[in-house]
Enzyme design. Structure first.
Site, mmCIF file in Angstrom:
data_model
loop_
_atom_site.group_PDB
_atom_site.id
_atom_site.type_symbol
_atom_site.label_atom_id
_atom_site.label_comp_id
_atom_site.label_asym_id
_atom_site.label_seq_id
_atom_site.Cartn_x
_atom_site.Cartn_y
_atom_site.Cartn_z
ATOM 1 N N TYR A 109 -10.143 -10.153 -57.485
ATOM 2 C CA TYR A 109 -10.124 -11.076 -58.470
ATOM 3 C C TYR A 109 -9.583 -10.492 -59.866
ATOM 4 C CZ TYR A 109 -11.948 -14.120 -54.803
ATOM 5 O OH TYR A 109 -11.875 -15.262 -53.730
ATOM 6 N N LYS B 171 -14.533 -4.126 -44.629
ATOM 7 C CA LYS B 171 -13.459 -4.010 -43.761
ATOM 8 C C LYS B 171 -13.064 -2.659 -43.607
ATOM 9 C CE LYS B 171 -10.417 -5.917 -40.799
ATOM 10 N NZ LYS B 171 -11.035 -6.523 -39.550
ATOM 11 N N ASP C 201 -14.583 -10.008 -40.430
ATOM 12 C CA ASP C 201 -14.138 -10.811 -39.408
ATOM 13 C C ASP C 201 -15.335 -10.951 -38.319
ATOM 14 O OD1 ASP C 201 -13.880 -8.273 -38.791
ATOM 15 O OD2 ASP C 201 -11.860 -8.505 -37.660
ATOM 16 N N ASP D 168 -19.159 -19.547 -48.824
ATOM 17 C CA ASP D 168 -18.776 -21.211 -48.181
ATOM 18 C C ASP D 168 -18.973 -21.430 -46.840
ATOM 19 O OD1 ASP D 168 -18.006 -21.499 -50.877
ATOM 20 O OD2 ASP D 168 -16.087 -21.787 -50.609
ATOM 21 N N ASP E 275 -17.188 -14.725 -51.147
ATOM 22 C CA ASP E 275 -16.539 -15.877 -51.524
ATOM 23 C C ASP E 275 -16.217 -16.902 -50.370
ATOM 24 O OD1 ASP E 275 -15.496 -18.135 -52.741
ATOM 25 O OD2 ASP E 275 -13.955 -17.387 -53.789
#
Length: 354
Positions: free
Chosen positions: A142, A189, A221, A249, A245
């Site tokens: 970001y 990751k 994942d 959620d 993020d």
């Protein structure tokens, strides 16, 4: 206690839900003999409309002089045509950066009164689910460089982290896990990304300083899958900005509604930025049907983390539980046999229970 709180209602449902959180905090102040001074400012689309930019220097300065900042939600289709550098979300990113908040705390607890709203099978809810996700806020993709090829047919977004950025978030994670159930899961990751290899190496290096905290590592994942298959295994999770993020959620969906989920963004001191994790919901704005409980519960986090008022924070959380126990629900969490109320009435009910 006398405290100054800047409020940033934001856009669409933002002013509606923020007003209910202020109402609850005023009830806390009246009951426990505190004085909270609220200073309302503009952020996001509201700031663009008034000043031409999503965050003014004056608003940022006010936030950095306050004891805490309470926010609604920003953005929406009204500003879709605004150039990328001035979009409402840029104001939020600049605010986080300017306030020096780098750790976003997103608790996920399934309220027993709302278990029917959880999409998981009942057998997965036999163990209590109480997860705290710490999302790093000021690095990652970001905030990395981004560019588009001249022909417009390819684009690049840079993911970047420094060891310092990882370390300061990880230390908060270790400290919070030590005060909870002593389990920390670091999500990355590292099998693919160099940033994630730095992330994992940094967490491994720090782990020896926290012998009472059990550390596990999980690829993002797999973490997304495990949140669905066995959410009770998690205590504290730490991860980067992008992964956090998405995972937070996902955890909100497990809890039954985005409208129930609070968050706190903290830095190295006590000043913090508090907001619900949902968006501005333009489709329901102005209809008095939004769920203000995520914003109200963000006010409880504000009392706890910025003002050090644990008793008052717990009282606010108990008031929310009482209202749910009594069967009151906004439309997003309504189930058969419950009493449907609007945004303002829900705020009134919580304030009265305080």
């Amino acid at each position: 206690m006398k405290a100054r709180i800047v409020t940033l209602p934001g856009d669409y449902i933002g002013p509606e839900i923020t007003a209910q959180a202020v109402k609850a905090l005023e009830a806390v102040a009246a009951k426990y003999g505190h004085e909270f001074l609220f200073d309302e400012r503009r952020l996001g689309g509201a700031s663009i409309d008034a000043y031409g930019v999503p965050l003014t220097e004056e608003t940022l300065a006010a936030c950095n002089e306050a004891d805490a900042v309470l926010m609604g939600s920003v953005g929406g289709p009204k500003w879709d045509g605004v150039e990328a550098a001035r979009r409402p979300e840029k104001g939020l990113l600049a605010l986080r950066k300017g306030m020096g908040v780098f750790a976003n705390l997103r608790p996920c607890t399934i309220h027993p009164q709302l278990s029917s709203a959880c999409p998981l099978r009942p057998e997965l809810l036999k163990e209590p689910i109480d997860i705290l996700i710490l999302r790093e806020l000021t690095g990652d993709i970001y905030f990395g460089r981004r560019w588009r090829a001249e022909d417009g047919r390819s684009a690049t977004d840079e993911m970047a982290y420094s060891a310092m950025e990882v370390e300061r978030l990880a230390r908060k994670g270790f400290e919070m896990a030590g005060k909870r159930r002593g389990r920390l899961c670091s999500v990355d990751k590292a099998n693919v990304l160099e940033c994630s290899r730095l992330w994992r190496e940094t967490v491994e290096r720090l782990s020896g300083e926290y012998p009472d905290v059990e550390v596990t590592y999980m690829y993002v994942d797999n973490a997304a899958m495990q949140l669905i298959l066995h959410p009770a295994q998690f205590d504290v999770m730490i991860t980067g900005n992008l992964f956090g993020d998405i995972l937070s959620d996902e955890s909100a969906a497990i809890a039954g509604s985005l409208g129930m989920m609070p968050s706190a963004s903290l830095g190295s001191g006590t000043r913090g930025l508090y907001e619900p994790i949902h968006g501005s919901a333009p489709d329901i704005a102005g209809r008095d049907i939004a769920n203000p409980l995520g914003t109200i519960l963000s006010g409880a986090l504000l009392l706890r983390h910025s003002l050090g008022l644990e008793k008052e924070a717990a009282a606010l959380e108990r008031a929310v539980e009482r209202v749910l126990d009594e069967g009151y629900r906004t439309a997003d969490i309504l189930s058969p046999g419950m009493k449907k109320v609007g945004c303002t009435q829900m705020g009134d009910l919580v304030a009265a229970r305080i």
